[in-house]
Design a protein around this motif. Sequence first.
Motif, PDB file in Angstrom:
ATOM      1  N   PRO A   1      -0.859  -3.177 -10.017  1.00 19.79           N
ATOM      2  CA  PRO A   1      -1.078  -1.772  -9.684  1.00 19.79           C
ATOM      3  C   PRO A   1      -2.285  -1.117 -10.349  1.00 19.79           C
ATOM      4  CG  PRO A   1       1.233  -2.159 -10.163  1.00 19.79           C
ATOM      5  CD  PRO A   1       0.503  -3.419 -10.507  1.00 19.79           C
ATOM      6  N   LYS A   2      -2.700  -1.601 -11.484  1.00 15.28           N
ATOM      7  CA  LYS A   2      -3.822  -0.968 -12.197  1.00 15.28           C
ATOM      8  C   LYS A   2      -5.186  -1.376 -11.634  1.00 15.28           C
ATOM      9  CE  LYS A   2      -1.748   0.937 -16.009  1.00 15.28           C
ATOM     10  NZ  LYS A   2      -1.952   2.257 -16.453  1.00 15.28           N
ATOM     11  N   MET A   3      -5.210  -2.254 -10.641  1.00 14.42           N
ATOM     12  CA  MET A   3      -6.492  -2.591 -10.009  1.00 14.42           C
ATOM     13  C   MET A   3      -7.041  -1.336  -9.340  1.00 14.42           C
ATOM     14  SD  MET A   3      -5.784  -6.251  -8.139  1.00 14.42           S
ATOM     15  CE  MET A   3      -7.493  -6.593  -7.736  1.00 14.42           C
TER      16      MET A   3
ATOM     17  N   PHE B   1       4.130   2.020  -8.164  1.00 14.86           N
ATOM     18  CA  PHE B   1       3.646   0.644  -8.272  1.00 14.86           C
ATOM     19  C   PHE B   1       3.672  -0.060  -6.911  1.00 14.86           C
ATOM     20  CE2 PHE B   1       5.085   0.078 -12.990  1.00 14.86           C
ATOM     21  CZ  PHE B   1       4.002   0.820 -13.416  1.00 14.86           C
ATOM     22  N   LEU B   2       4.785   0.109  -6.196  1.00 11.40           N
ATOM     23  CA  LEU B   2       4.911  -0.534  -4.880  1.00 11.40           C
ATOM     24  C   LEU B   2       3.875   0.013  -3.903  1.00 11.40           C
ATOM     25  CD1 LEU B   2       8.789  -0.710  -4.476  1.00 11.40           C
ATOM     26  CD2 LEU B   2       7.218  -2.611  -4.890  1.00 11.40           C
ATOM     27  N   ALA B   3       3.671   1.307  -3.924  1.00 12.05           N
ATOM     28  CA  ALA B   3       2.684   1.918  -3.020  1.00 12.05           C
ATOM     29  C   ALA B   3       1.293   1.353  -3.307  1.00 12.05           C
ATOM     30  CB  ALA B   3       2.693   3.435  -3.166  1.00 12.05           C
ATOM     31  N   ARG B   4       0.946   1.233  -4.573  1.00  7.56           N
ATOM     32  CA  ARG B   4      -0.387   0.707  -4.917  1.00  7.56           C
ATOM     33  C   ARG B   4      -0.506  -0.751  -4.523  1.00  7.56           C
ATOM     34  NH1 ARG B   4      -5.426   1.016  -4.384  1.00  7.56           N
ATOM     35  NH2 ARG B   4      -6.615  -0.109  -5.957  1.00  7.56           N
TER      36      ARG B   4
ATOM     37  N   PRO C   1      -1.096 -13.703   4.158  1.00  6.92           N
ATOM     38  CA  PRO C   1       0.369 -13.612   4.218  1.00  6.92           C
ATOM     39  C   PRO C   1       0.827 -12.777   5.409  1.00  6.92           C
ATOM     40  CG  PRO C   1      -0.447 -13.012   2.033  1.00  6.92           C
ATOM     41  CD  PRO C   1      -1.634 -13.133   2.930  1.00  6.92           C
ATOM     42  N   GLU C   2       1.955 -13.161   5.943  1.00  8.81           N
ATOM     43  CA  GLU C   2       2.546 -12.435   7.060  1.00  8.81           C
ATOM     44  C   GLU C   2       3.826 -11.756   6.580  1.00  8.81           C
ATOM     45  OE1 GLU C   2       4.602 -13.302  11.413  1.00  8.81           O
ATOM     46  OE2 GLU C   2       3.657 -14.937  10.323  1.00  8.81           O
ATOM     47  N   VAL C   3       3.966 -10.499   6.923  1.00  9.47           N
ATOM     48  CA  VAL C   3       5.191  -9.773   6.620  1.00  9.47           C
ATOM     49  C   VAL C   3       5.865  -9.471   7.948  1.00  9.47           C
ATOM     50  CG1 VAL C   3       6.194  -7.702   5.593  1.00  9.47           C
ATOM     51  CG2 VAL C   3       4.199  -8.777   4.532  1.00  9.47           C
ATOM     52  N   LEU C   4       7.083  -9.882   8.083  1.00 11.15           N
ATOM     53  CA  LEU C   4       7.812  -9.652   9.321  1.00 11.15           C
ATOM     54  C   LEU C   4       8.012  -8.152   9.548  1.00 11.15           C
ATOM     55  CD1 LEU C   4      10.447 -12.509   8.984  1.00 11.15           C
ATOM     56  CD2 LEU C   4       8.296 -12.520  10.270  1.00 11.15           C
ATOM     57  N   PRO C   5       8.044  -7.726  10.811  1.00 11.14           N
ATOM     58  CA  PRO C   5       8.096  -6.283  11.123  1.00 11.14           C
ATOM     59  C   PRO C   5       9.270  -5.542  10.486  1.00 11.14           C
ATOM     60  CG  PRO C   5       7.764  -7.574  13.126  1.00 11.14           C
ATOM     61  CD  PRO C   5       8.000  -8.551  12.005  1.00 11.14           C
ATOM     62  N   ASP C   6      10.415  -6.197  10.347  1.00 20.88           N
ATOM     63  CA  ASP C   6      11.586  -5.505   9.803  1.00 20.88           C
ATOM     64  C   ASP C   6      11.723  -5.673   8.284  1.00 20.88           C
ATOM     65  OD1 ASP C   6      12.081  -8.211  10.093  1.00 20.88           O
ATOM     66  OD2 ASP C   6      14.212  -7.948  10.507  1.00 20.88           O
ATOM     67  N   CYS C   7      10.639  -6.089   7.623  1.00 18.99           N
ATOM     68  CA  CYS C   7      10.656  -6.319   6.172  1.00 18.99           C
ATOM     69  C   CYS C   7       9.589  -5.479   5.482  1.00 18.99           C
ATOM     70  CB  CYS C   7      10.386  -7.790   5.872  1.00 18.99           C
ATOM     71  SG  CYS C   7      11.638  -8.898   6.526  1.00 18.99           S
ATOM     72  N   LYS C   8       9.810  -5.223   4.211  1.00 20.20           N
ATOM     73  CA  LYS C   8       8.832  -4.541   3.363  1.00 20.20           C
ATOM     74  C   LYS C   8       8.608  -5.423   2.148  1.00 20.20           C
ATOM     75  CE  LYS C   8       8.896   0.388   3.824  1.00 20.20           C
ATOM     76  NZ  LYS C   8       9.309   1.639   3.174  1.00 20.20           N
ATOM     77  N   SER C   9       7.411  -5.897   1.976  1.00 16.82           N
ATOM     78  CA  SER C   9       7.106  -6.741   0.826  1.00 16.82           C
ATOM     79  C   SER C   9       6.802  -5.885  -0.395  1.00 16.82           C
ATOM     80  CB  SER C   9       5.903  -7.640   1.121  1.00 16.82           C
ATOM     81  OG  SER C   9       5.573  -8.408  -0.021  1.00 16.82           O
ATOM     82  N   ALA C  10       7.215  -6.359  -1.548  1.00 12.03           N
ATOM     83  CA  ALA C  10       6.853  -5.711  -2.817  1.00 12.03           C
ATOM     84  C   ALA C  10       5.511  -6.231  -3.300  1.00 12.03           C
ATOM     85  CB  ALA C  10       7.923  -5.981  -3.870  1.00 12.03           C
ATOM     86  N   TRP C  11       4.976  -7.245  -2.631  1.00 10.63           N
ATOM     87  CA  TRP C  11       3.688  -7.831  -2.982  1.00 10.63           C
ATOM     88  C   TRP C  11       3.616  -8.199  -4.464  1.00 10.63           C
ATOM     89  CZ3 TRP C  11       1.186  -9.817   0.838  1.00 10.63           C
ATOM     90  CH2 TRP C  11       1.313  -9.250   2.114  1.00 10.63           C
ATOM     91  N   HIS C  12       4.629  -8.925  -4.896  1.00 11.36           N
ATOM     92  CA  HIS C  12       4.600  -9.502  -6.246  1.00 11.36           C
ATOM     93  C   HIS C  12       3.369 -10.386  -6.389  1.00 11.36           C
ATOM     94  CE1 HIS C  12       5.671 -11.819  -9.749  1.00 11.36           C
ATOM     95  NE2 HIS C  12       5.762 -12.910  -9.037  1.00 11.36           N
ATOM     96  N   LEU C  13       3.094 -11.149  -5.353  1.00 10.56           N
ATOM     97  CA  LEU C  13       1.910 -12.015  -5.294  1.00 10.56           C
ATOM     98  C   LEU C  13       1.212 -11.795  -3.961  1.00 10.56           C
ATOM     99  CD1 LEU C  13       3.500 -15.396  -6.472  1.00 10.56           C
ATOM    100  CD2 LEU C  13       2.079 -13.872  -7.849  1.00 10.56           C
ATOM    101  N   TYR C  14      -0.078 -12.059  -3.940  1.00  9.76           N
ATOM    102  CA  TYR C  14      -0.820 -12.110  -2.683  1.00  9.76           C
ATOM    103  C   TYR C  14      -1.429 -13.509  -2.626  1.00  9.76           C
ATOM    104  CZ  TYR C  14      -3.621 -10.868   1.335  1.00  9.76           C
ATOM    105  OH  TYR C  14      -4.162 -10.815   2.601  1.00  9.76           O
TER     106      TYR C  14
END
Length: 178
Positions: A155-157, A51-54, A75-88
């Motif tokens: 994820p199903k998109m 799900f996270l990969a998608r 949206p900006e994601v800081l270099p040392d972070c990984k977003s789960a992208w709950h929302l865009y």
Amino acid sequence: NFRSHGIDVDFRQRTKERPWFYQMVELGFNYRLPDVGCALGLSQLKKMDQFLARRREIAASYNNGFSKVPELTIPEVLPDCKSAWHLYVIRLNLELLRTGRTEIFKALVAEGLGINVHYIPVPWHPFYKNLGYEKGQWPVAEQEYERIISLPMFPKMNNQDVEDVIVAVRKVVKAYAK
């Protein structure tokens, strides 16, 4: 206590010490998760990496599709972070548009997009108003709220769904650009 109706002791503890007696010592709710909910959660955890990969793929497509649209801030994601992208969440650069979020929102819905606005500032809700909070006390958050729109993100998109969102957003934004 909060998760168990405000009752002073857990059921298991109560059955050992005083089988039938309990006291509600504070306001509480029934926040105990049923077994079927636990089972569902465990089955979904097995799919979490997928799900996270998608979601990250979709976010990368959105970033690519919107990065050169001056009327939008992505949206900006800081270099040392990984977003789960709950929302865009895109932010409209209103100074570059001939209208506000409401018209853009309506136009995107007319394009068939399942969009939303996340979230209404907490102090604007009646519960918090009744505690004395007022509009205008958080000018930065309130200003940002007036320019955000959450795009479809699940994820199903499929790739065509994602492309359809990009095309529709670009079309609408271009139509309202100054």
